[in-house]
Write an enzyme that holds these catalytic residues in place. Structure first.
Site, PDB file in Angstrom:
ATOM      1  N   ALA A 125       0.834  -1.207   0.000  1.00 28.12           N
ATOM      2  CA  ALA A 125       0.000   0.000   0.000  1.00 28.12           C
ATOM      3  C   ALA A 125       0.870   1.260   0.000  1.00 28.12           C
ATOM      4  O   ALA A 125       1.248   1.774   1.051  1.00 28.12           O
ATOM      5  CB  ALA A 125      -0.942  -0.031   1.202  1.00 28.12           C
ATOM      6  N   GLU A 128      -1.457   6.846  -3.053  1.00 34.90           N
ATOM      7  CA  GLU A 128      -2.535   7.601  -2.396  1.00 34.90           C
ATOM      8  C   GLU A 128      -3.216   8.474  -3.450  1.00 34.90           C
ATOM      9  O   GLU A 128      -2.657   8.691  -4.535  1.00 34.90           O
ATOM     10  CB  GLU A 128      -1.941   8.509  -1.306  1.00 34.90           C
ATOM     11  CG  GLU A 128      -1.246   7.737  -0.213  1.00 34.90           C
ATOM     12  CD  GLU A 128      -0.779   8.630   0.930  1.00 34.90           C
ATOM     13  OE1 GLU A 128      -0.841   9.877   0.791  1.00 34.90           O
ATOM     14  OE2 GLU A 128      -0.356   8.070   1.951  1.00 34.90           O
ATOM     15  N   ALA A 131      -0.614  10.831  -4.253  1.00 34.00           N
ATOM     16  CA  ALA A 131       0.763  10.319  -4.316  1.00 34.00           C
ATOM     17  C   ALA A 131       0.772   9.096  -5.225  1.00 34.00           C
ATOM     18  O   ALA A 131       0.686   7.957  -4.766  1.00 34.00           O
ATOM     19  CB  ALA A 131       1.281   9.967  -2.917  1.00 34.00           C
ATOM     20  N   GLU A 366       2.986   0.024 -11.397  1.00 33.43           N
ATOM     21  CA  GLU A 366       4.413  -0.114 -11.023  1.00 33.43           C
ATOM     22  C   GLU A 366       5.254   0.974 -11.687  1.00 33.43           C
ATOM     23  O   GLU A 366       6.423   0.782 -11.971  1.00 33.43           O
ATOM     24  CB  GLU A 366       4.998  -1.490 -11.384  1.00 33.43           C
ATOM     25  CG  GLU A 366       4.138  -2.695 -11.118  1.00 33.43           C
ATOM     26  CD  GLU A 366       3.925  -2.990  -9.669  1.00 33.43           C
ATOM     27  OE1 GLU A 366       3.699  -2.018  -8.918  1.00 33.43           O
ATOM     28  OE2 GLU A 366       3.954  -4.154  -9.285  1.00 33.43           O
TER      29      GLU A 366
HETATM   30  N1  COS Z   1      16.438   2.240  -5.156  1.00 32.99           N
HETATM   31  C1  COS Z   1      17.016   2.804  -4.067  1.00 32.99           C
HETATM   32  N2  COS Z   1      16.970   4.126  -3.803  1.00 32.99           N
HETATM   33  C2  COS Z   1      16.305   4.907  -4.669  1.00 32.99           C
HETATM   34  C3  COS Z   1      15.687   4.394  -5.830  1.00 32.99           C
HETATM   35  C4  COS Z   1      15.784   3.007  -6.055  1.00 32.99           C
HETATM   36  N3  COS Z   1      15.229   2.450  -7.122  1.00 32.99           N
HETATM   37  N4  COS Z   1      15.112   5.407  -6.503  1.00 32.99           N
HETATM   38  C5  COS Z   1      15.358   6.538  -5.794  1.00 32.99           C
HETATM   39  N5  COS Z   1      16.088   6.221  -4.684  1.00 32.99           N
HETATM   40  C6  COS Z   1      16.567   7.155  -3.680  1.00 32.99           C
HETATM   41  C7  COS Z   1      17.535   8.130  -4.295  1.00 32.99           C
HETATM   42  O1  COS Z   1      18.847   7.608  -4.275  1.00 32.99           O
HETATM   43  C8  COS Z   1      17.395   9.332  -3.396  1.00 32.99           C
HETATM   44  O2  COS Z   1      18.160   9.121  -2.235  1.00 32.99           O
HETATM   45  P1  COS Z   1      18.963  10.330  -1.537  1.00 32.99           P
HETATM   46  O3  COS Z   1      17.889  11.309  -1.088  1.00 32.99           O
HETATM   47  O4  COS Z   1      19.675   9.660  -0.415  1.00 32.99           O
HETATM   48  O5  COS Z   1      19.849  10.887  -2.590  1.00 32.99           O
HETATM   49  C9  COS Z   1      15.932   9.302  -3.013  1.00 32.99           C
HETATM   50  O6  COS Z   1      15.498   7.935  -3.181  1.00 32.99           O
HETATM   51  C10 COS Z   1      15.084  10.203  -3.860  1.00 32.99           C
HETATM   52  O7  COS Z   1      15.342   9.867  -5.204  1.00 32.99           O
HETATM   53  P2  COS Z   1      14.802  10.725  -6.432  1.00 32.99           P
HETATM   54  O8  COS Z   1      15.076  12.171  -6.185  1.00 32.99           O
HETATM   55  O9  COS Z   1      15.256  10.113  -7.706  1.00 32.99           O
HETATM   56  O10 COS Z   1      13.261  10.484  -6.260  1.00 32.99           O
HETATM   57  P3  COS Z   1      12.072  11.240  -6.914  1.00 32.99           P
HETATM   58  O11 COS Z   1      11.156  11.767  -5.892  1.00 32.99           O
HETATM   59  O12 COS Z   1      12.543  12.142  -7.990  1.00 32.99           O
HETATM   60  O13 COS Z   1      11.263  10.001  -7.544  1.00 32.99           O
HETATM   61  C11 COS Z   1      10.326   8.710  -9.266  1.00 32.99           C
HETATM   62  C12 COS Z   1      11.449   9.608  -8.710  1.00 32.99           C
HETATM   63  C13 COS Z   1       9.273   9.483 -10.042  1.00 32.99           C
HETATM   64  C14 COS Z   1      11.122   7.832 -10.190  1.00 32.99           C
HETATM   65  C15 COS Z   1       9.639   7.871  -8.166  1.00 32.99           C
HETATM   66  O14 COS Z   1       8.845   8.659  -7.325  1.00 32.99           O
HETATM   67  C16 COS Z   1       8.788   6.768  -8.758  1.00 32.99           C
HETATM   68  O15 COS Z   1       9.298   5.704  -9.148  1.00 32.99           O
HETATM   69  N6  COS Z   1       7.467   6.989  -8.845  1.00 32.99           N
HETATM   70  C17 COS Z   1       6.551   5.986  -9.321  1.00 32.99           C
HETATM   71  C18 COS Z   1       6.000   5.215  -8.216  1.00 32.99           C
HETATM   72  C19 COS Z   1       5.386   3.975  -8.709  1.00 32.99           C
HETATM   73  O16 COS Z   1       5.965   3.202  -9.457  1.00 32.99           O
HETATM   74  N7  COS Z   1       4.185   3.724  -8.285  1.00 32.99           N
HETATM   75  C20 COS Z   1       3.529   2.559  -8.709  1.00 32.99           C
HETATM   76  C21 COS Z   1       2.521   2.161  -7.775  1.00 32.99           C
HETATM   77  S1  COS Z   1       3.081   1.225  -6.473  1.00 32.99           S
HETATM   78  S2  COS Z   1       2.408  -0.519  -6.988  1.00 32.99           S
END
Ligand code: COS
Length: 383
Positions: A125, A128, A131, A366
């Site tokens: 989960a 949101e 989000a 995802e």
């Molecule tokens: N593994 C480990 N750490 C990660 C990571 C990963 N795959 N991706 C990001 N991080 C870490 C970064 O290293 C960064 O760490 P620091 O603050 O220590 O530098 C932190 O998380 C933030 O990273 P970033 O700035 O790249 O994050 P963003 O907020 O820009 O997010 C996206 C980027 C849009 C890629 C992310 O929010 C995302 O994947 N969104 C989609 C969510 C999703 O797939 N939802 C599906 C529904 S769930 S079933």
């Protein structure tokens, strides 16, 4: 013959799935697809009994302990025969993953074995109402109340959130009012007072791997359920999604292959202008493009799965595989529909209509295709 990168591991899985799925899974899937949205407990049980729900969960926690390349092969084959069934298996894996990687021994012993056997249905989960792609923008709050937390918030588009026994729930500690909340995670049992899961209705496809809304109203959860380090929930979620994206790539590859096979079969049977339509160059070009995309999707998927097995970062390869395979599947179901024409558009005549509906979400959940492109570009530009 489907291409394997590791024939000794992969071919026996294909043989087993090609024996099992057409008899045991596909007919049930076709039946449920015509019914109102409801979780397919009967299919889930069959998959669990066959070991396909706990497929990569470790043996010491009741799973099959299979490698990721085996998992990708299993999901691809399952999806070929019935895409929603592959989700029924993959969602348990998605939800258990953060417990496996960040949970305490007690949490692992308590929550993984029963998920592996299908006795318990878990959910992941994260999303949101505000989000989704911006997953870090969590509003769900965990309030420290001594020996327990009080959870308040709302989750949406949660796979199996309507039927789950527990939900690995992401949120922020109450009082964290920063621009970018520090995300944490906690395991919330669905029988806790104030936990309300409901089914989202009229889903376009993947109907019987249901999607839910969860409302948390003053839900009390013992502190022992807190998962992983406080404030590290975003990284935990992102690492979990990296793995899950390989599963969606495998699922998309299975859908794309099925669309191709159905197209070839129909094109050889259907006669127009005095000959099978497979003789027409317009159809041949569609088949050629589909076949090439399917193979590229498969190879990207296996590459990511093999990197997972080696314990290497799959942040880039998982997004590339998911992006390409889901868009390839879109291309293939569209061409499959076009080749079948009227007989494709009407579900009583062919599987093309169901494939078309089941595929679409692969480019959304995802992480949308746009999010995958963002992840890929970030990887390229920080080199
Ligand atoms: N593994 C480990 N750490 C990660 C990571 C990963 N795959 N991706 C990001 N991080 C870490 C970064 O290293 C960064 O760490 P620091 O603050 O220590 O530098 C932190 O998380 C933030 O990273 P970033 O700035 O790249 O994050 P963003 O907020 O820009 O997010 C996206 C980027 C849009 C890629 C992310 O929010 C995302 O994947 N969104 C989609 C969510 C999703 O797939 N939802 C599906 C529904 S769930 S079933």
């Amino acid at each position: 013959m489907t291409y394997n990168v590791d024939p000794e591991l992969q071919q026996p899985i294909r043989d087993m799935m090609r024996e099992f799925c057409p008899k045991e899974i596909e007919p049930l899937g076709l039946k449920h697809d015509r019914e109102p949205d409801a979780f397919a407990h009967d299919i889930f049980k069959k998959l669990a009994d066959k070991g396909l729900v706990g497929y990569v969960m470790p043996k010491e926690y009741g799973g099959q302990g299979r490698k990721k390349i085996e998992y990708a092969t299993m999901i691809e084959e399952l999806s070929y025969f019935d895409p929603p069934s592959s989700l029924l298996s993959a969602v348990s894996q998605l939800a258990v993953d953060p417990i496996m990687n960040f949970g305490t021994d007690e949490q692992k012993k308590k929550y993984i074995p029963k998920a592996a056997t299908g006795e318990l249905i878990p959910a992941f989960a994260l999303t949101e109402p505000n989000a989704g792609s911006d997953a870090a923008n969590q509003s769900t709050e965990f309030e420290d109340a001594g020996d327990h937390y009080v959870i308040n918030g709302e989750k949406i588009f949660i796979m199996h959130g309507d039927v789950c026994d527990y939900a690995v729930t992401f949120g922020k500690l109450k009082g964290d009012e920063g621009d970018r909340p520090k995300v944490s995670a906690i395991i919330v049992p669905s029988d806790a007072e104030g936990f309300e899961g409901s089914t989202l209705k009229h889903k376009m496809g993947m109907k019987y791997a249901t999607t839910g809304r969860i409302i948390y109203k003053n839900v009390k959860v013992p502190k022992e359920n807190f998962l992983g380090p406080a404030g590290k929930g975003f990284k935990m979620a992102m690492m979990t999604l990296d793995g899950a994206r390989v599963g969606i790539a495998a699922q998309s590859t299975g859908i794309a292959q099925r669309a191709l096979d159905e197209s070839i079969k129909y094109a050889k049977e259907r006669v127009a202008f005095g000959a099978p339509i497979a003789k027409l160059q317009a159809i041949q070009w569609m088949i050629a493009d589909m076949a090439t995309k399917v193979e590229a999707a498969r190879l990207l998927t296996y590459k990511a799965a093999q990197l997972q097995d080696k314990g290497e970062s799959i942040n880039l390869s998982a997004s590339q595989a998911k992006l390409f395979a889901s868009e390839a599947a879109n291309f293939c179901v569209d061409r499959c529909m076009q080749i079948h024409s009227g007989y494709g558009y009407i579900g009583e005549f062919s599987i093309a209509e169901k494939l078309y509906r089941d595929q679409r979400v692969c480019e959304i959940y995802e992480g949308t295709s746009e999010v995958q492109r963002l992840v890929i570009a970030n990887n390229m530009l920080r080199k």
